[in-house]
Design an enzyme around this catalytic site. Structure first.
Site, PDB file in Angstrom:
ATOM      1  N   ASP A 154       0.924  -1.240  -0.085  1.00  0.00           N
ATOM      2  CA  ASP A 154      -0.211   0.047  -0.160  1.00  0.00           C
ATOM      3  C   ASP A 154       0.826   1.197  -0.115  1.00  0.00           C
ATOM      4  O   ASP A 154       1.911   1.337   0.593  1.00  0.00           O
ATOM      5  CB  ASP A 154      -0.936  -0.040   1.244  1.00  0.00           C
ATOM      6  CG  ASP A 154      -2.287   0.843   1.121  1.00  0.00           C
ATOM      7  OD1 ASP A 154      -2.228   1.442  -0.107  1.00  0.00           O
ATOM      8  OD2 ASP A 154      -2.798   1.081   2.119  1.00  0.00           O
ATOM      9  N   GLY A 155       0.362   2.369  -0.633  1.00  0.00           N
ATOM     10  CA  GLY A 155       0.840   3.670  -0.448  1.00  0.00           C
ATOM     11  C   GLY A 155       1.681   3.903  -1.966  1.00  0.00           C
ATOM     12  O   GLY A 155       2.347   5.041  -1.837  1.00  0.00           O
ATOM     13  N   GLY A 198       0.444   5.073  -4.665  1.00  0.00           N
ATOM     14  CA  GLY A 198      -0.381   6.488  -5.124  1.00  0.00           C
ATOM     15  C   GLY A 198       0.096   7.520  -4.320  1.00  0.00           C
ATOM     16  O   GLY A 198       0.691   8.752  -4.785  1.00  0.00           O
ATOM     17  N   TRP A 235       2.739   7.706  -2.519  1.00  0.00           N
ATOM     18  CA  TRP A 235       4.522   7.802  -2.885  1.00  0.00           C
ATOM     19  C   TRP A 235       4.455   8.887  -3.981  1.00  0.00           C
ATOM     20  O   TRP A 235       5.306   9.926  -3.979  1.00  0.00           O
ATOM     21  CB  TRP A 235       5.058   6.697  -2.998  1.00  0.00           C
ATOM     22  CG  TRP A 235       6.557   6.625  -3.403  1.00  0.00           C
ATOM     23  CD1 TRP A 235       7.489   6.673  -2.383  1.00  0.00           C
ATOM     24  CD2 TRP A 235       7.093   6.834  -4.474  1.00  0.00           C
ATOM     25  NE1 TRP A 235       8.632   6.707  -3.054  1.00  0.00           N
ATOM     26  CE2 TRP A 235       8.519   6.977  -4.465  1.00  0.00           C
ATOM     27  CE3 TRP A 235       6.643   7.118  -5.879  1.00  0.00           C
ATOM     28  CZ2 TRP A 235       9.389   7.102  -5.329  1.00  0.00           C
ATOM     29  CZ3 TRP A 235       7.563   7.244  -6.957  1.00  0.00           C
ATOM     30  CH2 TRP A 235       9.018   7.197  -6.652  1.00  0.00           C
ATOM     31  N   HIS A 285       3.046   2.994  -8.935  1.00  0.00           N
ATOM     32  CA  HIS A 285       2.801   1.684  -9.286  1.00  0.00           C
ATOM     33  C   HIS A 285       4.073   0.889  -9.833  1.00  0.00           C
ATOM     34  O   HIS A 285       4.525  -0.062  -9.474  1.00  0.00           O
ATOM     35  CB  HIS A 285       1.642   1.463  -9.903  1.00  0.00           C
ATOM     36  CG  HIS A 285       0.250   1.792  -9.286  1.00  0.00           C
ATOM     37  ND1 HIS A 285       0.126   1.489  -8.162  1.00  0.00           N
ATOM     38  CD2 HIS A 285      -0.778   2.593  -9.762  1.00  0.00           C
ATOM     39  CE1 HIS A 285      -1.030   2.058  -7.835  1.00  0.00           C
ATOM     40  NE2 HIS A 285      -1.590   2.600  -8.727  1.00  0.00           N
ATOM     41  N   THR A 329     -10.412  -7.112  -5.939  1.00  0.00           N
ATOM     42  CA  THR A 329     -11.804  -6.999  -6.553  1.00  0.00           C
ATOM     43  C   THR A 329     -12.171  -5.647  -6.680  1.00  0.00           C
ATOM     44  O   THR A 329     -12.857  -5.435  -7.643  1.00  0.00           O
ATOM     45  CB  THR A 329     -12.793  -8.073  -6.181  1.00  0.00           C
ATOM     46  OG1 THR A 329     -12.898  -7.984  -4.883  1.00  0.00           O
ATOM     47  CG2 THR A 329     -12.703  -9.474  -6.515  1.00  0.00           C
ATOM     48  N   ARG A 352     -11.391   2.086  -9.326  1.00  0.00           N
ATOM     49  CA  ARG A 352     -10.568   3.038  -9.552  1.00  0.00           C
ATOM     50  C   ARG A 352     -10.782   3.563 -11.127  1.00  0.00           C
ATOM     51  O   ARG A 352     -11.365   3.128 -12.090  1.00  0.00           O
ATOM     52  CB  ARG A 352      -9.097   2.557  -9.363  1.00  0.00           C
ATOM     53  CG  ARG A 352      -8.881   2.278  -7.966  1.00  0.00           C
ATOM     54  CD  ARG A 352      -7.434   2.117  -7.849  1.00  0.00           C
ATOM     55  NE  ARG A 352      -7.337   1.709  -6.281  1.00  0.00           N
ATOM     56  CZ  ARG A 352      -5.880   1.884  -5.680  1.00  0.00           C
ATOM     57  NH1 ARG A 352      -5.068   2.297  -6.332  1.00  0.00           N
ATOM     58  NH2 ARG A 352      -6.131   1.829  -4.507  1.00  0.00           N
ATOM     59  N   LEU A 366      10.689 -20.838  -3.683  1.00  0.00           N
ATOM     60  CA  LEU A 366       9.749 -20.260  -2.916  1.00  0.00           C
ATOM     61  C   LEU A 366       8.450 -20.469  -3.832  1.00  0.00           C
ATOM     62  O   LEU A 366       8.476 -20.300  -5.185  1.00  0.00           O
ATOM     63  CB  LEU A 366      10.109 -18.720  -3.088  1.00  0.00           C
ATOM     64  CG  LEU A 366       9.169 -17.633  -3.043  1.00  0.00           C
ATOM     65  CD1 LEU A 366       8.751 -17.689  -1.497  1.00  0.00           C
ATOM     66  CD2 LEU A 366       9.399 -16.138  -3.556  1.00  0.00           C
ATOM     67  N   SER A 387      -8.016  -5.143   5.020  1.00  0.00           N
ATOM     68  CA  SER A 387      -8.865  -5.043   3.563  1.00  0.00           C
ATOM     69  C   SER A 387      -9.223  -6.192   2.801  1.00  0.00           C
ATOM     70  O   SER A 387      -8.767  -6.311   1.631  1.00  0.00           O
ATOM     71  CB  SER A 387      -8.166  -3.947   2.844  1.00  0.00           C
ATOM     72  OG  SER A 387      -7.946  -2.930   3.489  1.00  0.00           O
ATOM     73  N   GLU A 414       0.556 -12.408  12.670  1.00  0.00           N
ATOM     74  CA  GLU A 414       0.742 -11.457  13.223  1.00  0.00           C
ATOM     75  C   GLU A 414       0.930 -10.376  12.494  1.00  0.00           C
ATOM     76  O   GLU A 414       1.339 -10.691  11.080  1.00  0.00           O
ATOM     77  CB  GLU A 414       2.332 -11.737  13.562  1.00  0.00           C
ATOM     78  CG  GLU A 414       2.515 -12.856  14.670  1.00  0.00           C
ATOM     79  CD  GLU A 414       1.709 -12.380  16.077  1.00  0.00           C
ATOM     80  OE1 GLU A 414       1.987 -11.200  16.409  1.00  0.00           O
ATOM     81  OE2 GLU A 414       1.246 -13.257  16.768  1.00  0.00           O
TER      82      GLU A 414
HETATM   83  C1  FPP Z   1      -2.096  -0.072  -3.495  1.00  0.00           C
HETATM   84  O1  FPP Z   1      -1.349   1.408  -3.693  1.00  0.00           O
HETATM   85  C2  FPP Z   1      -1.117  -0.664  -4.620  1.00  0.00           C
HETATM   86  C3  FPP Z   1      -1.980  -1.420  -5.746  1.00  0.00           C
HETATM   87  C4  FPP Z   1      -3.392  -1.265  -6.023  1.00  0.00           C
HETATM   88  C5  FPP Z   1      -1.142  -2.032  -6.881  1.00  0.00           C
HETATM   89  C6  FPP Z   1       0.113  -2.892  -6.536  1.00  0.00           C
HETATM   90  C7  FPP Z   1       0.731  -3.071  -7.405  1.00  0.00           C
HETATM   91  C8  FPP Z   1       1.994  -3.483  -7.778  1.00  0.00           C
HETATM   92  C9  FPP Z   1       3.037  -3.061  -6.671  1.00  0.00           C
HETATM   93  C10 FPP Z   1       2.874  -3.768  -8.873  1.00  0.00           C
HETATM   94  C11 FPP Z   1       3.451  -5.072  -9.106  1.00  0.00           C
HETATM   95  C12 FPP Z   1       2.589  -6.299  -8.672  1.00  0.00           C
HETATM   96  C13 FPP Z   1       2.851  -7.361  -9.040  1.00  0.00           C
HETATM   97  C14 FPP Z   1       2.303  -8.614  -8.283  1.00  0.00           C
HETATM   98  C15 FPP Z   1       3.523  -7.934 -10.273  1.00  0.00           C
HETATM   99  P1  FPP Z   1      -2.347   2.476  -3.616  1.00  0.00           P
HETATM  100  O2  FPP Z   1      -2.584   2.835  -5.052  1.00  0.00           O
HETATM  101  O3  FPP Z   1      -3.832   2.061  -3.185  1.00  0.00           O
HETATM  102  O4  FPP Z   1      -1.600   3.668  -2.677  1.00  0.00           O
HETATM  103  P2  FPP Z   1      -2.453   4.673  -2.274  1.00  0.00           P
HETATM  104  O5  FPP Z   1      -3.018   4.288  -1.046  1.00  0.00           O
HETATM  105  O6  FPP Z   1      -1.136   5.715  -1.565  1.00  0.00           O
HETATM  106  O7  FPP Z   1      -3.341   5.488  -3.182  1.00  0.00           O
END
Ligand code: FPP
Length: 235
Positions: free
Chosen positions: A14-15, A17, A19, A31, A60, A65, A125, A189, A200
Site C-alpha cells: 500500500d502507498g 499512489g 508516494w 505503481h 476485486t 478506480r 519459493l 482489507s 501476526e
Molecule cells: C496499492 O497502493 C497498490 C496497488 C493497488 C497496486 C500494487 C501493484 C504493484 C506494486 C505492481 C506489481 C505487482 C505484481 C504482483 C507484479 P495504492 O494505489 O492504493 O496507494 P495509495 O493508498 O497511496 O493511493
C-alpha cells in the site's frame, strides 16, 4: 535468528499512489516504483529461504478506480509477467495466482497462464499473487465448490474439516504467519481472511515503493519477538 518460524509471509503493498502524489508525479509512477520494490523483495525472500510469499496486487474492489489507472496496472502486470519477472524462473520460484479470472482482460490472463506454466515445476519459493482477489469472495467460492461436491456425492458433510476447507480455497496454502501492510494503514482489507486467522501483523509507516530488503529484515526481526500462542498459554 527468529524464534518464531516464518513459513508464509503476506504483503499488502500500500502507498504507491501517495508516494507518487507527494512527489508531484502521476500515480502510475508510484505503481511502477512499487513493482521495482517488489522485485527486490522477491530476491531477498528467495535469499532468506522463506517457503511462501503472498502479495496483494489487485483487489476485486480496485476495479472501481479511475479507468486509466486500472488500464495502467493491467499493462504493468502483462509487462512484468511476460518479461520482467524472468529471474523467478531461474531462481526456482513457483508462481501461482489467487482470485477470479473474470473480468480480467485476455492479455493479462495469457501472461498469467504463461508464467504459471513456465514455473510450475519449480520447487523453491511459492509466490502467490492475489490478483482480482477478495477474501470474502474466496470463502463464498469455496462454499459453492464444497456444496457442489456434496451434491455430487463426492464428499459427505461429516467429512468437511479445516483441512478440506483449506484445500478448496483458490490455492492450497499454509497459514500466513506475518502480514505486512505498508503506508501506515492498519487494516486487512479483505486479504486472505481464512489464511490470516492467526497471523501476526506489522504496519510500517513507509510507503511501499520505499520498503526495501532492510525494512523487511526489521519486520522479520519484530515477528521473531512476538509470542504466538494460537489460543493457548505461554510456555
Ligand atoms: C496499492 O497502493 C497498490 C496497488 C493497488 C497496486 C500494487 C501493484 C504493484 C506494486 C505492481 C506489481 C505487482 C505484481 C504482483 C507484479 P495504492 O494505489 O492504493 O496507494 P495509495 O493508498 O497511496 O493511493
Amino acid at each position: 535468528m527468529s524464534k518464531e518460524k516464518l513459513c508464509h509471509i503476506g504483503i499488502i503493498m500500500d502507498g504507491n499512489g501517495r508516494w507518487a502524489q507527494e512527489r508531484n508525479l502521476p500515480r502510475s509512477l508510484g505503481h511502477r516504483e512499487g513493482a521495482n520494490t517488489l522485485k527486490k523483495l522477491c530476491k531477498h525472500v528467495i535469499k532468506l529461504k522463506i517457503p511462501y510469499m503472498s502479495v496483494f496486487a489487485f483487489s476485486t474492489e480496485n476495479f472501481k478506480r479511475d479507468r486509466a489507472e486500472v488500464q495502467f496496472l493491467m499493462n504493468l502486470f502483462v509487462e512484468l509477467f511476460k518479461n520482467e519477472l524472468d529471474f523467478l524462473v531461474e531462481d526456482n520460484v513457483k508462481v501461482i495466482f489467487s482470485g477470479e479470472r473474470e473480468p480480467l482482460p485476455k492479455r493479462v490472463l495469457k501472461a498469467m497462464d504463461k508464467i504459471v506454466e513456465k514455473t510450475k515445476n519449480n520447487t523453491g519459493l511459492v509466490f502467490n499473487v492475489c490478483l482480482n482477489y477478495g477474501g470474502k469472495r474466496e470463502i463464498v467460492d469455496m462454499t459453492k465448490k464444497m456444496i457442489e461436491k456434496v451434491q455430487n456425492n463426492e464428499i459427505s458433510i461429516d467429512e468437511i474439516d479445516e483441512e478440506m476447507v483449506r484445500k478448496n480455497l483458490y490455492q492450497d496454502l499454509p497459514p500466513v504467519d506475518l502480514v505486512i501492510r505498508t503506508s501506515g494503514e492498519e487494516r486487512i482489507s479483505n486479504f486472505m481472511l481464512y489464511q490470516c486467522a492467526y497471523a501476526e501483523y506489522y504496519f510500517p509507516k513507509t510507503y511501499f515503493p520505499d520498503f526495501g530488503p532492510k525494512d523487511l529484515d526489521e519486520a522479520i526481526e519484530a515477528f521473531g519477538k512476538r509470542n504466538r500462542r494460537f489460543g493457548g498459554v505461554s510456555k
